[in-house]
Motif scaffolding. Sequence first.
Motif, PDB file in Angstrom:
ATOM      1  N   THR A   1      45.333  39.011  30.630  1.00 21.29           N
ATOM      2  CA  THR A   1      44.230  38.094  30.335  1.00 21.29           C
ATOM      3  C   THR A   1      43.796  37.357  31.582  1.00 21.29           C
TER       4      THR A   1
ATOM      5  N   ASN B   1      44.146  38.326  34.663  1.00 23.13           N
ATOM      6  CA  ASN B   1      43.501  39.263  35.577  1.00 23.13           C
ATOM      7  C   ASN B   1      42.056  39.522  35.160  1.00 23.13           C
ATOM      8  N   ARG B   2      41.824  39.694  33.856  1.00 23.14           N
ATOM      9  CA  ARG B   2      40.465  39.925  33.361  1.00 23.14           C
ATOM     10  C   ARG B   2      39.574  38.715  33.632  1.00 23.14           C
ATOM     11  N   GLN B   3      40.128  37.523  33.462  1.00 21.78           N
ATOM     12  CA  GLN B   3      39.359  36.304  33.707  1.00 21.78           C
ATOM     13  C   GLN B   3      38.987  36.197  35.175  1.00 21.78           C
ATOM     14  N   SER B   4      39.919  36.595  36.046  1.00 21.77           N
ATOM     15  CA  SER B   4      39.666  36.544  37.481  1.00 21.77           C
ATOM     16  C   SER B   4      38.550  37.511  37.869  1.00 21.77           C
ATOM     17  N   VAL B   5      38.628  38.748  37.330  1.00 23.98           N
ATOM     18  CA  VAL B   5      37.591  39.748  37.608  1.00 23.98           C
ATOM     19  C   VAL B   5      36.238  39.264  37.090  1.00 23.98           C
ATOM     20  N   SER B   6      36.239  38.686  35.892  1.00 24.43           N
ATOM     21  CA  SER B   6      35.008  38.168  35.312  1.00 24.43           C
ATOM     22  C   SER B   6      34.409  37.082  36.179  1.00 24.43           C
ATOM     23  N   ALA B   7      35.258  36.203  36.707  1.00 14.82           N
ATOM     24  CA  ALA B   7      34.777  35.117  37.564  1.00 14.82           C
ATOM     25  C   ALA B   7      34.181  35.676  38.850  1.00 14.82           C
TER      26      ALA B   7
ATOM     27  N   GLN C   1      32.798  38.619  39.296  1.00 12.64           N
ATOM     28  CA  GLN C   1      31.514  39.251  38.968  1.00 12.64           C
ATOM     29  C   GLN C   1      30.438  38.211  38.721  1.00 12.64           C
ATOM     30  N   ARG C   2      30.808  37.115  38.038  1.00 15.19           N
ATOM     31  CA  ARG C   2      29.835  36.045  37.748  1.00 15.19           C
ATOM     32  C   ARG C   2      29.357  35.387  39.037  1.00 15.19           C
TER      33      ARG C   2
ATOM     34  N   ARG D   1      27.228  37.947  41.079  1.00 15.95           N
ATOM     35  CA  ARG D   1      25.905  38.105  40.479  1.00 15.95           C
ATOM     36  C   ARG D   1      25.036  36.872  40.740  1.00 15.95           C
TER      37      ARG D   1
ATOM     38  N   PRO E   1      38.548  33.728  43.315  1.00 17.13           N
ATOM     39  CA  PRO E   1      37.415  34.601  42.963  1.00 17.13           C
ATOM     40  C   PRO E   1      36.209  34.389  43.870  1.00 17.13           C
TER      41      PRO E   1
END
Length: 221
Positions: free
Chosen positions: A8, A10-16, A18-19, A22, A54
Motif C-alpha cells: 500500500t 509503495n502504491r501511494q508513493s508511485v501515485s504521488a 505521478q501526481r 503530471r 516522491p
Amino acid sequence: MLTGSANTENRQSVSAVQRIERGLLEEIGAGELAPGQRLDEAGLASRFGASRTPVREALSRLTAQGVLVQGEKRGVFVAEYSREQLSQMFEAMHEIEAACARIVAQRLDFLSRSEIEAAQADCVKAAEAGDRTAYLRANEAFHQAIYKATGNPYMAEIASEFRQRTGPFRAKKFANREDLLSSAQSHQALLDSIFSKDAAAASKSMRDHMAVSFLETLKAN
C-alpha cells in the motif's frame, strides 16, 4: 515478499510521483513555470502535500525527459533553449501536429469532436475574460484533445512532449487580451478544416497555425 502495508505504501508513493509529475508538466506546458526557473524540493513537497521522496523522483523523471535540467550547482531548473533549438523543435512540431490534424480529419468520431469543441469553448471563454492563466491551460487542453482524437497514443505522446518543452516559451506570446482572442479565433479556422474531413486541408491549416505560433514565439523570446 512485501507485506500488505508495504504494498500500500509503495502504491501511494508511485501515485504521488505521478501526481507531482503530471502537475509540473501541466504548469510547464502552460508556461506557469518559466525557462530557467529553479524548482525547490521543499516548496514543491509543501505545495503538493507530499514528502520530498516522491518530489525528488518526479524531478528525476522530468530531468530524464529533458523537460528539466540539473544545474551545475545543486538544484533542478526548467529547461532553457536557444533560438536555434526552438526552431528545430518547432520544425518537428510542424510535422507532428500536421500529421495529427490529417489523421483526426479522417478518423473523427462524435465523442472526439465533442471533446475538441468543449476545449475550444473553454479557450473562447478564457480569452473573452482576458484570463491568461486559464487560457494557457485551455489552449493546452485543446491541442491535447486533437492528439487524443488521432486514436494513436504513440503519436499523442510525441506531440505532447514537444508542447511541454516549448510551453514556457510559447506562453510569452500572450501579452494581453487581444492576443488571447486572436489565438482562440485561429483555433476556429483550424477546426473548420478538421471537421470538414478534408485531410489535406486540415494538415495545411495546422501547418499555417503552427507557423504563426512559431514566429510569435520567436518575437516574444
